[in-house]
Design an enzyme around this catalytic site. Structure first.
Site, PDB file in Angstrom:
ATOM      1  N   HIS A 161     -12.064 -32.281  18.925  1.00 41.38           N
ATOM      2  CA  HIS A 161     -10.900 -32.476  19.796  1.00 41.38           C
ATOM      3  C   HIS A 161     -11.101 -33.664  20.727  1.00 41.38           C
ATOM      4  CE1 HIS A 161     -13.102 -30.760  23.225  1.00 41.38           C
ATOM      5  NE2 HIS A 161     -13.485 -29.773  22.427  1.00 41.38           N
ATOM      6  N   CYS A 177     -18.082 -27.443  20.693  1.00 38.35           N
ATOM      7  CA  CYS A 177     -17.183 -28.348  19.981  1.00 38.35           C
ATOM      8  C   CYS A 177     -17.719 -29.777  19.967  1.00 38.35           C
ATOM      9  CB  CYS A 177     -15.800 -28.336  20.637  1.00 38.35           C
ATOM     10  SG  CYS A 177     -14.985 -26.724  20.565  1.00 38.35           S
TER      11      CYS A 177
END
Length: 201
Positions: A161, A177
């Protein structure tokens, strides 16, 4: 693969951000090859002063059996993300943030399962245990920890992301992440498909 002499103006601007970062962290510049479609960082983004990661050239053949739907390699040690298109005409290399600890790190093969524009961020149950003061959610906008795009992976709560803070790139700064500069994740978002294979190394 196009030669270095074929770099266009946009590529040179993208690479200039890396060279500036390299002045602050000389170890950053160890890649052997740059494709004409390689963009490493927004030209206007200053290089973090405490980045010590370096990156080496990667071959997709060392990690994937094929390039159907393209392939993403997240090199957590080097703190960079590689993307190869199915026809091999595009090879992107982007600096990234990585998980804050080995406990939060997952490695192996997975795939993109969902693409989200301007995502809403909702803390995971484990994040709430570690920090009960977290908000219930953060709506899309400049303070959203997922940035402008999110690619959900086959593992629950793991994503590639965007970011809300430029200083996170090149550092262990996530809860598992892989984060990218927002312009970079937006370009990646437009290229990948549901089912694009991903490996975290």
């Amino acid at each position: 693969m196009p030669s270095r002499s074929n770099l266009n103006r946009r590529d040179l601007l993208g690479l200039s951000g890396v060279f500036m970062a390299g002045l602050a962290a000389p170890g950053l510049l160890r890649a052997q090859d740059f494709a004409a479609d390689t963009t490493l960082a927004p030209a206007a983004a200053p290089g973090p002063r405490h980045v010590t990661a370096s990156f080496a050239a990667q071959r997709w053949q060392d990690h994937f059996q094929h390039l159907r739907k393209g392939a993403i390699l997240c090199d957590l040690t080097s703190r960079v993300l590689h993307y190869w298109s199915e026809d091999e005409s595009i090879h992107l290399v982007y600096p990234s943030s990585v998980p804050m600890s080995e406990e939060l790190t997952r490695r192996g093969h997975t795939e993109v399962t969902l693409k989200r524009r301007n995502p809403t961020w909702i803390p995971t149950p484990d994040m709430r245990k570690r920090d009960p003061s977290l908000p219930d959610k953060v709506d899309p906008g400049p303070d959203n920890p997922l940035g402008s795009r999110a690619l959900n992976l086959g593992w629950q709560y793991y994503r590639i992301h965007g970011i809300d803070n430029l200083a996170k790139i090149g550092r262990p700064a996530s809860n598992g992440c892989v984060g990218l500069f927002n312009p970079n994740v937006e370009r990646l978002f437009d290229l990948v498909e549901i089912g694009t294979q991903v490996k975290l190394l």
